[in-house]
Design a protein around this motif. Structure first.
Motif, mmCIF file in Angstrom:
data_model
loop_
_atom_site.group_PDB
_atom_site.id
_atom_site.type_symbol
_atom_site.label_atom_id
_atom_site.label_comp_id
_atom_site.label_asym_id
_atom_site.label_seq_id
_atom_site.Cartn_x
_atom_site.Cartn_y
_atom_site.Cartn_z
ATOM 1 N N CYS A 357 1.012 -1.053 0.243
ATOM 2 C CA CYS A 357 0.161 0.235 0.144
ATOM 3 C C CYS A 357 0.639 1.420 -0.316
ATOM 4 O O CYS A 357 2.502 1.150 0.115
ATOM 5 C CB CYS A 357 -1.074 0.171 1.375
ATOM 6 N N LEU A 390 -5.962 -0.998 3.219
ATOM 7 C CA LEU A 390 -5.455 -2.443 3.192
ATOM 8 C C LEU A 390 -7.051 -3.351 2.964
ATOM 9 O O LEU A 390 -6.973 -4.438 1.589
ATOM 10 C CB LEU A 390 -5.145 -2.933 4.232
ATOM 11 N N ALA A 542 -3.305 -0.472 -4.140
ATOM 12 C CA ALA A 542 -2.224 -1.334 -3.845
ATOM 13 C C ALA A 542 -1.920 -2.186 -5.033
ATOM 14 O O ALA A 542 -2.177 -1.770 -5.746
ATOM 15 C CB ALA A 542 -2.952 -2.993 -2.417
#
Length: 913
Positions: A357, A390, A542
């Motif tokens: 990330c 996340l 990400a």
């Protein structure tokens, strides 16, 4: 469409150049078009090129194959022994010997038939039907009727029926692992490639026997039958001769030398007895018969079969299914294991290993499709909910996805693309699945499927608040071009392109496959998604690193193989970066270069022999490269085991000293070409099988060290009697009694010996090591002389004391047998002392064999019918005391010799410690 019958096509079309030509050039060369061939033209070409089938190899008839099984010197010795016993009128012994001969021949006949079926398994991989375009119409035809120039349509689920040059592709992905070893489905296009491009990188080609898992395409047939890549593998298999295992080579040499020695010794004894000592030819013939009968090791083939069969049973308990009996010992002899990567050292289950990330780097634990494993940052376990970016990345991977994660009787598997399956597994580890109620609040409204020219997939959803979301996943460089910002812990930030590129390079260097995830919180410009919605304004979420990870147990198994002195080499069709990264995790080839199949192809045989010994990781290897590597190692004197699961592994599996196929995910071609199948597809099982194989070889050596001195003692007794004009202490019938009734019974118990401690701490025995070393020859001579002194000495002593000839001979026979009984305990350990509880009682089969031998000898000594047949006589307690004293003396002297060898360090110098 071609209307005329063409006669200008070449007889043999090149199987290597089609990937270098554009679709238009291929159509021109094959004189075809988008409407396909005319039916008449197809019929003419079928006559010219033949059916699209792999021709069966020429086979010997079953009778000839069976008769050739008897062409073995060890069996000749056995049949010679049978002739001798028949000449003496002992028909039961003759029947036993001939039954052993026939049994060995039957086993060899069955094994050879199984090996030949590898070619049948490859032929079965060909597609049974094909959708062909002829006269502008689609026809479903037998794939055997395809000809070069035919236009073939492919859709998801089809098996490619011939080698095709693709001319029209839409989202085509083909599973080529069985042919190339590539762990992921290959995205196809219509682009050309360089002439030396490896098979797995020829994206404009589709090869016979591979499987279409997604999309559709049209291709023109450029090779059929034997000219296909599958056909070339079939040809390689048919040209590989079956090599004898190390044990069979050594036993054959041993049997040959022993046969020549016995025949020479018998002839010399006959000549000396008749010309020097003046014995009649008739008497000398009977003496030579006794000498030959005592020297021939009748029990060796039977004990070999039993020992190997017991090894098969023990390996089966460890999920190693042995198809060819001698492979049991051969696996214990290996010095090099060449392993395929995908599905063998790895799980063939793609797994997300890292999540990058904007502000965090997350490691994902757990491997394979089973959704168990923690998310960790700097070694600390976390939950996705703690980090919104996340959690969103994981949600994006689950939603922008067409695969399904399934559980069937405790076995997890993926239906669909393996990479997308890895994203579902990641979601399950984080607690996100499409089956949960909160996920149903994010229904998919529309999607743009993955296309190789765009390199991304996009889906449109609404969350529980009816807010629109567009998620996209794809190649990092493509996703970065679509992004304006990135998602951090405090919301959107300015996009740091350098950061994401640096992270991409770092993960790529580790052999990870990269996938980027991004999102846009807006609706499409129209009701449905369009490529115009994909141009910009996305938020980078990400970067995922995905790998087909090593099996955890394979890491331990490789370590154990290294400890046992066995080199492990990885030979894979996968990319070199991936192979190198997996090799480092397995401790294979660390600090050494990795070679590609293209580099192997340009090496001459001598250079390859040198390189094959030094390099441990070979990538992008085609079937011919794997075969050359195995042959190069064998030519360097190595005993090679080859593992694999694909049809591309079959030639190397057949050529290797031990071919090991995967039972669960392996192709039938690989299994049929192998000597052994791993029922659990686990490389770690090989280490267990190596241990069993070494134990089998140890037991065979122990049997030979037991058998030869007992036979040798009998031989020396007979020779001494002939040379010194003594009365023969053992008659031919008595020698056969000892060999058949006692030696075989006692020696069989050594086949049940468990593996000695530290057996996997030894270095592999040298491939050229003789079955009998100089030390073993000394042991054989020492024990033979002690048995001869005991039997002949007591025999002469008793005669001088006035004992009858029958009693003296009975004592000599019993001394030989009792010496065998005592020496059987000595033989449990080649150097280690047996003067312990483990040594004396650790093998219950030895105790049972001794218990069976005692009544046999008592019957031989006391039963009237046995006395009539063998001219034996009853013994007194004092005479039995002398017999037992001779056996005890041998036992103590043998243990004393072991003690001296251990204390003087001879064991280490002889490579026995």
């Amino acid at each position: 469409m071609t209307d005329r019958v063409n006669t200008d096509l070449p007889q043999q079309l090149s199987p290597t150049d089609w990937h270098t030509l554009t679709p238009g050039q291929v159509e021109q060369m094959l004189q075809t078009g988008r409407g396909g061939l005319a039916q008449e033209e197809a019929r003419q070409r079928l006559t010219k090129y033949g059916f699209n089938r792999l021709a069966p190899p020429k086979k010997r008839g079953p009778l000839l194959r069976f008769l050739l099984q008897f062409h073995n010197l060890l069996l000749y010795v056995m049949m010679g022994a049978a002739v001798i016993t028949a000449s003496l009128g002992y028909w039961i012994d003759t029947g036993v010997l001939m039954m052993a001969v026939v049994l060995n021949a039957i086993i060899g006949f069955i094994q050879e038939g199984k090996a030949e079926s590898a070619l049948d398994a490859i032929r079965d991989m060909l597609s049974p039907h094909a959708t062909v375009i002829r006269d502008g119409q689609h026809h479903d035809i037998d794939a055997g009727d395809l000809v070069p120039g035919d236009m073939v349509a492919l859709v998801s689920g089809d098996r490619v029926p011939a080698d095709l040059r693709l001319i029209n592709v839409r989202d085509l992905r083909i599973e080529e692992a069985a042919l190339t070893g590539e762990s992921l489905p290959v995205e196809k296009n219509t682009e050309t490639a360089e002439p030396d491009t490896p098979l797995g990188d020829r994206y404009g080609m589709a090869y016979s026997g591979t499987l279409v898992i997604y999309g559709k395409a049209v291709g023109v047939v450029v090779a059929t039958g034997a000219q296909t890549e599958l056909g070339k593998i079939n040809q390689m298999l048919s040209e590989i001769r079956n090599l004898a295992t190390p044990l069979l080579r050594k036993v054959d040499y041993f049997a040959r030398q022993l046969a020549f020695f016995i025949l020479g010794l018998s002839a010399l004894t006959f000549v000396l007895g008749t010309l020097w000592r003046g014995h009649s030819p008739q008497d000398m013939f009977m003496m030579v018969v006794a000498l030959t009968a005592s020297a021939i090791p009748e029990g060796l083939p039977a004990i070999m079969t039993v020992t190997l069969a017991l090894g098969v049973r023990r390996m089966a308990r460890r999920n190693a299914i042995v198809r060819l009996l001698p492979a049991v010992e051969a696996l214990g002899s290996v010095t090099v294991i060449c392993s395929d990567k995908t599905g063998t050292l790895t799980r063939n289950e793609m797994t997300v290993q890292r999540i990058i990330c904007a502000e965090h780097r997350v490691n994902v634990e757990g491997v394979g499709y089973e959704p168990s494993g923690e998310l960790c940052i700097d070694g600390r376990c976390i939950t996705a909910a703690e980090y919104p970016e996340l959690a969103l990345a994981i949600r994006a991977g689950v939603l922008c996805n067409d695969a399904r994660l399934l559980n069937e009787e405790g076995r997890w598997w993926v239906e669909g693309d393996p990479t997308e399956g890895a994203l579902l597994v990641l979601g399950a580890k984080a607690g996100l699945t499409l089956n949960e109620p909160n996920e149903n609040a994010w229904p998919r409204i529309d999607a743009i499927p993955f296309e190789s020219q765009h390199r991304f997939m996009a889906t449109y959803h609404c969350d529980s608040q009816q807010e629109p979301w567009i998620f996209v996943k794809g190649a990092p460089e493509r996703i970065l071009d679509m992004c304006r910002t990135q998602l951090g812990s405090n919301g959107e930030q300015e996009l740091d392109v350098d950061y994401w590129r640096r992270m991409s390079n770092d993960m790529a260097a580790q052999g990870l496959r990269l996938l980027a995830l991004a999102c846009k919180r807006s609706a499409p410009k129209s009701d449905l998604l369009d490529h115009n919605d994909m141009e910009s304004d996305f938020v980078m979420i990400a970067l995922l690193g995905i790998m087909d990870p090593p099996r955890e147990e394979a890491v331990q198994a490789v370590r154990e193989c290294h400890r046992a002195g066995i080199r492990v080499k990885m030979i894979t069709g996968d990319h070199v970066e991936t192979a190198r990264a997996i090799g480092e995790k397995l401790n294979i080839g660390v600090g050494k270069p990795a070679l590609t199949g293209a580099e192997v192809a340009v090496m001459d045989d001598e250079t390859l022999r040198n390189v094959a010994m030094e390099v441990d990781v070979f990538a992008r290897a085609a079937p011919e490269h794997k075969l050359r590597l195995v042959q190069a190692l064998q030519e360097s004197g190595q005993v090679v085991a080859m593992t694999g699961d694909g049809v591309n592994d079959a030639p190397a599996l057949k050529c290797a000293d031990v071919g090991v196929a995967m039972g669960m995910k392996g192709t039938e071609a690989a299994k049929e070409a192998s000597d052994m199948v791993l029922a659990d597809d686990n490389f770690a099982t090989i280490a267990s099988a190596v241990r069993e194989g070494r134990a089998v070889y140890d037991n065979l050596k122990k049997f030979i060290l037991f058998m030869l001195p007992t036979n040798g003692g009998e031989v020396l007794v007979v020779i001494a009697a002939i040379l010194f004009e003594l009365t023969l202490p053992l008659t031919p019938a008595q020698v056969l009694w000892i060999n058949m009734a006692t030696s075989g019974t006692l020696g069989l118990a050594l086949a049940f010996e468990p593996a000695e401690r530290g057996i996997m701490d030894r270095r592999p025995r040298p491939p050229g090591e003789a079955l009998l070393s100089g030390f073993f020859i000394w042991r054989v001579l020492m024990v033979s002389v002690i048995i001869m002194i005991g039997a002949l000495g007591v025999f002469l002593w008793e005669l001088n004391a006035g004992t009858s000839l029958e009693v003296a001979r009975t004592m000599a026979v019993n001394i030989v047998v009792v010496c065998e009984v005592f020496y059987l305990f000595n033989s449990r350990f080649i150097l280690k002392s047996v003067l312990s509880r483990e040594g004396l009682t650790g093998n219950r089969y030895i105790l049972l064999a001794v218990a069976a031998c005692i009544p046999l000898q008592l019957a031989y000594t006391y039963l009237p019918i046995m006395q009539t047949i063998f001219n034996s006589a009853s013994l007194s307690l004092l005479e039995w005391g002398k017999v037992l004293a001779a056996g005890l003396l041998l036992f103590l002297l043998a243990e004393l010799e072991k003690f001296i060898v251990r204390r003087t360090g001879l064991a280490a110098r002889l490579g026995l410690g």
